[in-house]
Scaffold this motif. Sequence first.
Motif, PDB file in Angstrom:
ATOM      1  N   ILE A  45       0.863  -1.175   0.000  1.00 54.17           N
ATOM      2  CA  ILE A  45       0.000   0.000   0.000  1.00 54.17           C
ATOM      3  C   ILE A  45       0.900   1.226   0.000  1.00 54.17           C
ATOM      4  O   ILE A  45       1.689   1.425   0.922  1.00 54.17           O
ATOM      5  N   VAL A  46       0.777   2.030  -1.054  1.00 56.63           N
ATOM      6  CA  VAL A  46       1.588   3.236  -1.212  1.00 56.63           C
ATOM      7  C   VAL A  46       0.662   4.442  -1.147  1.00 56.63           C
ATOM      8  O   VAL A  46      -0.409   4.437  -1.752  1.00 56.63           O
ATOM      9  N   THR A  47       1.074   5.466  -0.424  1.00 47.30           N
ATOM     10  CA  THR A  47       0.291   6.694  -0.359  1.00 47.30           C
ATOM     11  C   THR A  47       0.870   7.697  -1.342  1.00 47.30           C
ATOM     12  O   THR A  47       2.032   8.085  -1.238  1.00 47.30           O
ATOM     13  N   ILE A  48       0.059   8.079  -2.330  1.00 50.70           N
ATOM     14  CA  ILE A  48       0.459   9.050  -3.341  1.00 50.70           C
ATOM     15  C   ILE A  48      -0.579  10.158  -3.352  1.00 50.70           C
ATOM     16  O   ILE A  48      -1.762   9.904  -3.550  1.00 50.70           O
ATOM     17  N   ASP A  49      -0.124  11.375  -3.116  1.00 45.96           N
ATOM     18  CA  ASP A  49      -1.012  12.545  -3.061  1.00 45.96           C
ATOM     19  C   ASP A  49      -2.182  12.319  -2.103  1.00 45.96           C
ATOM     20  O   ASP A  49      -3.324  12.644  -2.407  1.00 45.96           O
ATOM     21  N   GLY A  50      -1.886  11.723  -0.951  1.00 50.92           N
ATOM     22  CA  GLY A  50      -2.902  11.503   0.069  1.00 50.92           C
ATOM     23  C   GLY A  50      -3.824  10.328  -0.188  1.00 50.92           C
ATOM     24  O   GLY A  50      -4.724  10.065   0.603  1.00 50.92           O
ATOM     25  N   GLU A  51      -3.615   9.622  -1.261  1.00 47.07           N
ATOM     26  CA  GLU A  51      -4.470   8.492  -1.615  1.00 47.07           C
ATOM     27  C   GLU A  51      -3.698   7.186  -1.455  1.00 47.07           C
ATOM     28  O   GLU A  51      -2.570   7.053  -1.926  1.00 47.07           O
ATOM     29  N   ASN A  52      -4.303   6.217  -0.758  1.00 48.27           N
ATOM     30  CA  ASN A  52      -3.685   4.907  -0.612  1.00 48.27           C
ATOM     31  C   ASN A  52      -3.932   4.074  -1.861  1.00 48.27           C
ATOM     32  O   ASN A  52      -5.076   3.917  -2.284  1.00 48.27           O
ATOM     33  N   ILE A  53      -2.845   3.565  -2.425  1.00 45.66           N
ATOM     34  CA  ILE A  53      -2.938   2.769  -3.639  1.00 45.66           C
ATOM     35  C   ILE A  53      -2.355   1.389  -3.363  1.00 45.66           C
ATOM     36  O   ILE A  53      -1.227   1.272  -2.878  1.00 45.66           O
ATOM     37  N   TYR A 106      12.243   1.833   1.639  1.00 44.87           N
ATOM     38  CA  TYR A 106      12.442   2.342   0.286  1.00 44.87           C
ATOM     39  C   TYR A 106      11.645   3.604  -0.016  1.00 44.87           C
ATOM     40  O   TYR A 106      10.600   3.851   0.571  1.00 44.87           O
ATOM     41  N   VAL A 107      12.141   4.350  -1.002  1.00 47.44           N
ATOM     42  CA  VAL A 107      11.414   5.486  -1.557  1.00 47.44           C
ATOM     43  C   VAL A 107      10.796   5.003  -2.858  1.00 47.44           C
ATOM     44  O   VAL A 107      11.489   4.456  -3.717  1.00 47.44           O
ATOM     45  N   TYR A 108       9.490   5.197  -2.979  1.00 50.65           N
ATOM     46  CA  TYR A 108       8.770   4.779  -4.190  1.00 50.65           C
ATOM     47  C   TYR A 108       8.570   5.982  -5.095  1.00 50.65           C
ATOM     48  O   TYR A 108       8.140   7.038  -4.649  1.00 50.65           O
ATOM     49  N   TYR A 109       8.903   5.818  -6.385  1.00 47.63           N
ATOM     50  CA  TYR A 109       8.710   6.868  -7.387  1.00 47.63           C
ATOM     51  C   TYR A 109       7.555   6.473  -8.295  1.00 47.63           C
ATOM     52  O   TYR A 109       7.650   5.473  -9.011  1.00 47.63           O
ATOM     53  N   ASP A 110       6.468   7.258  -8.261  1.00 47.67           N
ATOM     54  CA  ASP A 110       5.361   6.974  -9.177  1.00 47.67           C
ATOM     55  C   ASP A 110       5.742   7.428 -10.584  1.00 47.67           C
ATOM     56  O   ASP A 110       6.824   7.981 -10.804  1.00 47.67           O
ATOM     57  N   ARG A 111       4.880   7.200 -11.557  1.00 49.61           N
ATOM     58  CA  ARG A 111       5.184   7.499 -12.960  1.00 49.61           C
ATOM     59  C   ARG A 111       5.595   8.961 -13.161  1.00 49.61           C
ATOM     60  O   ARG A 111       6.552   9.241 -13.862  1.00 49.61           O
ATOM     61  N   GLU A 112       4.878   9.869 -12.544  1.00 48.77           N
ATOM     62  CA  GLU A 112       5.203  11.290 -12.723  1.00 48.77           C
ATOM     63  C   GLU A 112       6.564  11.634 -12.121  1.00 48.77           C
ATOM     64  O   GLU A 112       7.348  12.369 -12.716  1.00 48.77           O
ATOM     65  N   ALA A 113       6.836  11.098 -10.939  1.00 48.19           N
ATOM     66  CA  ALA A 113       8.136  11.344 -10.305  1.00 48.19           C
ATOM     67  C   ALA A 113       9.265  10.729 -11.131  1.00 48.19           C
ATOM     68  O   ALA A 113      10.346  11.313 -11.262  1.00 48.19           O
ATOM     69  N   LEU A 114       8.996   9.553 -11.712  1.00 44.18           N
ATOM     70  CA  LEU A 114      10.015   8.918 -12.560  1.00 44.18           C
ATOM     71  C   LEU A 114      10.280   9.732 -13.815  1.00 44.18           C
ATOM     72  O   LEU A 114      11.425   9.858 -14.247  1.00 44.18           O
TER      73      LEU A 114
END
Length: 141
Positions: A45-53, A106-114
Amino acid sequence: MEKIMTVIIAFAGIIFGPYILTGIINGRQNDQSYLEKIDTGRDVIVTIDGENILMDVENYVAGVLPGIVDWKESEDIIQAQAVAVRGNIYYAMGNETVIQSGKLQYVYYDREALKKRLGKNYKKAVKIYEKAIVDTKGITK
């Protein structure tokens, strides 16, 4: 001579027609990666922009690798890092099938961050990382 050219063109159409037709019907591939379709039964479960994915471990590894190993490294080094990251995640999960990314190191990079991190090399780098993950899928040591 005209008859021969007609036969050659017809033959080429029969051979290459299905490929061209498939390309026209499918259009360009979207930005969804092959890894996003994988289901190993273990999720992060990753939190991206306040949303759990909720995402599969393999997809999570793809977002972690760019922060650990440069895409220009050898295929073996990238694969080794994919195995190490996956193994650490599975170890942290224990018998559970879901883990919060905050419990991982770890640090997770979503598509936009990548895209920002990799710039013009984004597509090439993502293919390299994804290939390493697919080639080592499920291996944890």
